[in-house]
Design a protein around this motif. Sequence first.
Motif, short mmCIF file in Angstrom:
data_model
loop_
_atom_site.label_atom_id
_atom_site.label_comp_id
_atom_site.label_asym_id
_atom_site.label_seq_id
_atom_site.Cartn_x
_atom_site.Cartn_y
_atom_site.Cartn_z
N SER A 1 -6.36 2.49 -16.13
CA SER A 1 -4.75 2.43 -15.69
C SER A 1 -4.85 1.41 -14.47
O SER A 1 -3.83 0.66 -14.09
CB SER A 1 -4.35 3.68 -15.46
N TYR A 2 -5.70 1.67 -13.50
CA TYR A 2 -5.83 1.19 -12.26
C TYR A 2 -5.79 -0.59 -12.33
O TYR A 2 -5.42 -1.26 -11.86
CB TYR A 2 -6.67 1.63 -11.12
N LEU A 3 -7.12 -0.85 -13.38
CA LEU A 3 -7.35 -2.19 -13.86
C LEU A 3 -5.81 -2.79 -14.10
O LEU A 3 -5.59 -3.92 -13.84
CB LEU A 3 -8.07 -2.30 -14.64
N GLY B 1 1.64 -3.07 -13.56
CA GLY B 1 2.03 -1.62 -13.00
C GLY B 1 2.74 -1.97 -11.66
O GLY B 1 3.03 -3.11 -11.35
N ASP B 2 2.60 -0.86 -10.88
CA ASP B 2 2.89 -0.88 -9.53
C ASP B 2 2.37 -1.89 -8.62
O ASP B 2 1.09 -1.98 -9.00
CB ASP B 2 3.19 0.35 -8.86
N ILE B 3 2.81 -2.60 -7.64
CA ILE B 3 2.10 -3.41 -6.77
C ILE B 3 1.31 -2.81 -5.77
O ILE B 3 1.52 -1.43 -5.34
CB ILE B 3 3.05 -4.15 -5.86
N VAL B 4 -0.04 -3.17 -5.82
CA VAL B 4 -0.96 -2.27 -5.07
C VAL B 4 -1.24 -3.01 -3.67
O VAL B 4 -1.32 -4.33 -3.59
CB VAL B 4 -2.35 -2.24 -5.96
N LYS B 5 -0.97 -2.16 -2.60
CA LYS B 5 -1.15 -2.89 -1.30
C LYS B 5 -2.71 -2.61 -1.09
O LYS B 5 -3.13 -1.31 -0.82
CB LYS B 5 -0.48 -2.18 -0.36
N LEU B 6 -3.83 -3.51 -0.85
CA LEU B 6 -5.03 -3.25 -0.60
C LEU B 6 -5.28 -3.07 0.96
O LEU B 6 -4.36 -3.83 1.60
CB LEU B 6 -5.99 -4.63 -0.83
N PRO B 7 -6.00 -2.08 1.24
CA PRO B 7 -6.32 -1.90 2.57
C PRO B 7 -6.61 -3.22 3.61
O PRO B 7 -7.51 -4.03 2.91
CB PRO B 7 -7.21 -0.85 3.05
N GLY B 8 -6.54 -3.34 4.93
CA GLY B 8 -6.83 -4.25 5.70
C GLY B 8 -5.95 -5.20 6.06
O GLY B 8 -4.89 -5.14 5.78
#
Length: 123
Positions: free
Chosen positions: A93-95, A102-109
């Motif tokens: 699901s995350y892939l 899916g929803d936009i993923v904000k990566l940390p950093g």
Amino acid sequence: MGWRPGTFVLVFLLGLKTLQAQPPGAAIFASNCATCHGADGRGGEHAPNIATAPEVQHLMDRELAGIIRYGIAGAGMPAFSSLKQQEVAEVVSYLRVLQGRGDIVKLPGDPKQGEALFFGKAK
């Protein structure tokens, strides 16, 4: 200036909020897949792009789950048979989120700080 008692609690609770905001499978992906495939799934030094590669995007969820669970012999993809079925489903699901389904993923950093580190100290 030292820490006040309420400061630690506030920082702790904000940290929990950040952890809860991650999509299911993000932490499993980060600890099992990102080292090779990159935090965004677009490939790394040891493994191919699984986020934008059409041949991966066209695979069915059950096919991806099988690859995660059993690996690909001779291709360097290890089996993750220790993951529970639900955890494998969450990684798939995350892939799909990383693939833009899916929803936009904000990566940390901070990209600017990363660039400065890469082109500065990491040379």
